[in-house]
Design a protein around this motif. Structure first.
Motif, short mmCIF file in Angstrom:
data_model
loop_
_atom_site.label_atom_id
_atom_site.label_comp_id
_atom_site.label_asym_id
_atom_site.label_seq_id
_atom_site.Cartn_x
_atom_site.Cartn_y
_atom_site.Cartn_z
N GLN A 1 0.80 -1.32 0.00
CA GLN A 1 -0.22 0.17 0.05
C GLN A 1 0.89 1.34 -0.11
N CYS B 1 0.98 3.55 -2.91
CA CYS B 1 -0.30 4.20 -3.53
C CYS B 1 0.32 5.87 -3.47
N ILE B 2 -0.26 6.33 -4.58
CA ILE B 2 -0.17 7.91 -4.73
C ILE B 2 -1.30 8.70 -4.47
N LYS B 3 -2.32 8.02 -3.81
CA LYS B 3 -3.50 8.83 -3.31
C LYS B 3 -4.18 9.40 -4.47
N CYS B 4 -4.34 8.93 -5.63
CA CYS B 4 -5.23 9.51 -6.64
C CYS B 4 -6.62 9.28 -6.47
N GLY B 5 -7.08 8.51 -5.41
CA GLY B 5 -8.54 8.40 -5.26
C GLY B 5 -9.30 7.31 -6.01
N ARG B 6 -8.59 6.87 -7.16
CA ARG B 6 -9.45 6.34 -8.24
C ARG B 6 -10.23 5.17 -7.57
N CYS B 7 -9.30 4.28 -6.80
CA CYS B 7 -10.03 3.04 -6.24
C CYS B 7 -11.19 3.30 -5.55
N MET C 1 -8.46 1.83 -0.64
CA MET C 1 -7.26 2.38 -0.05
C MET C 1 -7.12 2.67 1.35
N CYS D 1 -6.38 0.72 -10.31
CA CYS D 1 -5.17 1.49 -9.65
C CYS D 1 -4.05 1.57 -10.29
N PRO D 2 -3.45 3.24 -10.48
CA PRO D 2 -2.25 2.82 -11.31
C PRO D 2 -1.16 2.32 -11.04
N MET D 3 -1.09 2.12 -9.71
CA MET D 3 0.17 1.03 -9.28
C MET D 3 -0.14 -0.18 -9.12
N ILE E 1 -2.01 -1.93 -7.19
CA ILE E 1 -1.77 -2.49 -5.77
C ILE E 1 -2.68 -3.58 -5.36
N MET F 1 -4.94 -4.56 -3.57
CA MET F 1 -5.79 -4.42 -2.22
C MET F 1 -6.84 -5.36 -1.90
#
Ligand code: SF4
Lengths: 316, 399
Positions: B314, B317-323, B346, B377-379, B381, B383
């Motif tokens: 986690q 995570c770049i905290k884009c909020g997409r998830c 996230m 998720c762009p990364m 992850i 989850m």
């Protein structure tokens, strides 16, 4: 009033341990669907139903009851009066023959189609088993591990080497999850869509119908089974109207949390049904859990049917 | 610890909350197509996201090294660098920088300051603090919890917003257009920006090679908060570190793109205090921008999480909020399904990292495990897998 989640999780674990299924049902319901099909008993390759289709009427009855408890203000009284768990164990008496027959038809259709492909397979009858999917999904890992080892050992002792699976949860468990927890796990797992697609089976009837297809999360994202059902349906003349969110980006039916929070689960199902019915009012499901959960909330003018009904009509 | 029945009660209340439900539906209607459109129009962002994941994975393996580098490099650009292991240490550092006498502080929206409950702390110390992001200002006045990283006040109707703004003396009324309400807020905050003693921000990324921070914003409030006051304090959680400025820019672009706001209106790099040597080459600090630049690297549970077989991921995570926007449960109840700061997929994991694993495990029980979060998720992850791990945690303790 929120449900006593802890008790429900415990019930799921206990039932699976005791009866081999999270919601109890009479033993003969497991294999009654195969009456008259002359499927050989056991063998190297077996149709492994995972019991989910058979369990649907019992899951439905349990969830209906849990939902009423969740909505009631008198939950605490009920709990004192013996608890939810004991009520659920008695629900198996309340399932109608009609509901069961509907699920038996699904299973019979799949078995007949598999026979038509020329695949040699048997059936385990009273030894057909549940995969333990719900234990795994709920994180009940100790119980799951014990249960999975039991299932695997039993399958091995019966001489099984290849499983034919018919729903996404069982397919994922037997193909991907078991191998991570059982050293030396060596069962081959074939999903029936894969067998049908790779066979030379041809349509005997072309349907001129439109329908929308609901991809189950486990087929689409976890197993990447996306094209197979589409190809089979399209070959039979079905015009598939894709919903806004489909394939890898499909949207959940809400099923996985139905036993601990049925009201929230229902809201997710409503979101999905309304999206699907914009695409088309005939919804095709490919997983018994999706079927149950979407059927529960569908409006009258929307139809939900398992994919096997279509496939059976097209290819029988 | 928050228990599952309390969580479910909150969730059912949220399902019946008409204002939240209509706000959420409106937000989702705009947010979802926005991020899809961005990725379609600028597909290089998808490639860039893969690249960023790789760099971040490597960076996390050497975090201690990068933390030292940053502190060293911030000093070389005449700023001050600090490391704070926990909330107590971070607050102590901030208190020392801010000082004891009553200060006017303007704040840019930042999740890490939410973790620190920094605004509440500073107000308690007697300072005057204003959030300068409009949504976050509404959250400050209503004392609610932010419902989304980018749109914190999605659950609030226009009527409620006007009422709240009036309470703090903003000249607005129910009859005003959206434009005039915003104008009212601008007039109100403009004066605070100019008179503020301290500006506090988070950081979307920090570059180790220089100690430079990058901030993304659309309102423009972040530039004003970090430029106008004589002191700028930036607080960055340690997973926000990227090795170079070049890498840091890439990450900021990916974050903005996946959040659906691309190009971001402002992408601000800050490397040290403002200065000039234009008169006889004599260096003077604090020209138009701050005289002091402080960068605090905040751990808050991250270095423990790195050691956890599941939780470590986690930290990518770049905290884009997409998830969040793509999650069926989040779509119904927003951050109500979450810990005290973070919510949604996230957020469950971030709650385990920054708050307590027991609460996170209780929250995890409601996860469908449907896997959409990982898919978008762009990364990339995993989850669903991490959340399933959290479920095992709870079942071990309750059964
Ligand atoms: S987990 Fe992935 S999608 Fe969710 S906020 Fe973080 S980077 Fe974005």
């Amino acid at each position: 009033m929120p449900l006593p989640v802890k008790d429900i999780l415990k019930m799921i674990a206990d039932n699976t341990k005791k009866y081999g299924m999270p919601f109890p049902m009479p033993k003969e319901v497991i294999y009654k669907w195969a009456d008259g099909l002359d499927l050989p008993k056991g063998g190297d390759t077996v149709l492994f139903t995972g019991l989910l289709y058979q369990m649907i009427p019992y899951i439905n009855a349990s969830i209906k009851y849990l939902e009423s408890v969740e909505e009631s203000k008198y939950l605490s009284v009920l709990m004192k009066a013996g608890g939810i768990v004991s009520v659920i164990s008695k629900l198996l008496l309340r399932v109608s023959e009609e509901e069961l027959k509907e699920q038996y038809e699904v299973l019979r259709g799949i078995a007949i189609l598999l026979k038509k492909t020329g695949t040699q397979f048997g059936y385990l009858y009273e030894n057909d088993m549940y995969s333990g999917a719900l234990l795994y999904d709920m994180g009940l890992d100790n119980d799951f591990r014990e249960y999975a080892v039991m299932v695997y050992n039993k399958l091995k002792s019966l001489g099984v080497r290849t499983l034919i699976t018919i729903d996404p949860h069982t397919t994922y468990m037997m193909r991907e999850v078991y191998k991570n927890i059982i050293p030396g796990y060596d069962l081959m797992v074939k999903n029936y869509f894969e067998i049908l697609t790779n066979s030379s089976i041809e349509p005997t009837k072309i349907l001129k119908e439109s329908a929308t297809l609901h991809d189950p999360c486990y087929y689409a994202r976890y197993l990447k089974i996306i094209d197979e059902p589409r190809r089979l349906l399209e070959k039979g003349g079905i015009n598939i109207m894709e919903p806004e969110r489909n394939k890898e980006l499909t949207f959940c039916c809400g099923g996985p949390i139905e036993s601990i929070t049925p009201g929230l689960s229902k809201r997710v199902a409503q979101l999905r049904v309304s999206e699907l019915s914009i695409a088309n009012k005939n919804i095709i499901t490919m997983c018994p859990i999706c079927y149950a959960n979407l059927s529960r909330v569908k409006p009258k003018d929307v139809a939900v049917k398992d994919v096997s009904h279509y496939l059976y009509t097209i290819y029988r | 610890m928050k228990k599952i029945d309390a969580i479910l009660k909150e969730i059912y209340t949220a399902l019946d909350d008409q204002s939240l439900q209509s706000g959420l539906q409106r937000t989702l209607k705009n947010l979802l197509p926005a991020s899809h459109k961005v990725l379609k129009r600028w597909p290089y962002l998808i490639k860039l996201a893969d690249e960023v994941r790789k760099i971040r994975e490597e960076t996390l393996k050497n975090l201690d090294y990068y933390i030292d580098e940053i502190i060293k490099n911030v000093e070389s650009i005449n700023g001050k660098g600090y490391f704070a292991k926990d909330r107590h240490e971070a607050i102590k550092i901030i208190d020392e920088i801010v000082g004891n006498d009553r200060k006017l502080i303007v704040k840019a929206k930042s999740m890490v300051t939410e973790e620190l409950k920094l605004r509440e702390h500073l107000i308690e110390k007697g300072h005057i603090v204003y959030e300068t992001d409009l949504g976050e200002l509404l959250i400050q006045i209503s004392k609610d919890k932010p419902m989304h990283a980018i749109a914190p006040a999605i659950h609030m109707s226009r009527e409620k917003a006007v009422k709240l703004l009036k309470n703090i003396g903003v000249h607005v009324s129910e009859e005003m257009s959206y434009e005039d309400i915003v104008k009212g807020v601008r007039m109100f905050l403009r004066e605070k920006f100019i008179n503020a003693d301290v500006g506090i921000s988070g950081a979307n990324v920090v570059a180790a090679d220089s100690g430079a921070t990058i901030l993304i914003s659309n309102e423009g409030n972040i530039r004003l908060s970090t430029i106008l006051p004589p002191k700028h304090i930036a607080i960055a959680s340690i997973e926000k570190i990227m090795p170079t400025i070049n890498d840091a820019y890439k990450q900021a672009l990916v974050q903005a793109g996946y959040a659906g706001l691309y190009p971001p209106t402002y992408l601000s790099l800050t490397a040290g205090p403002s200065s000039t040597a234009d008169i006889e080459y004599h260096r003077v600090y604090g020209v138009h921008g701050p005289k002091e630049f402080h960068l605090i690297l905040y751990d808050g549970g991250r270095s423990d999480a790195i050691k956890n077989q599941y939780l470590w991921e986690q930290l990518l995570c770049i905290k884009c909020g997409r998830c969040q926007a793509e999650c069926p449960i989040w779509d119904l109840v927003a951050n109500i399904w979450g810990g005290s700061v973070y919510g949604g997929p996230m957020g469950i994991v971030w709650t385990a990292i920054t708050e307590d694993i027991d609460t996170a495990a209780q929250l995890a029980l409601i996860c469908l495990g449907c896997g959409r979060c990982k898919e978008v998720c762009p990364m990339k992850i995993n989850m669903p897998d991490i959340i399933r791990y959290l479920k095992t945690y709870i079942s071990k303790t309750i059964i």
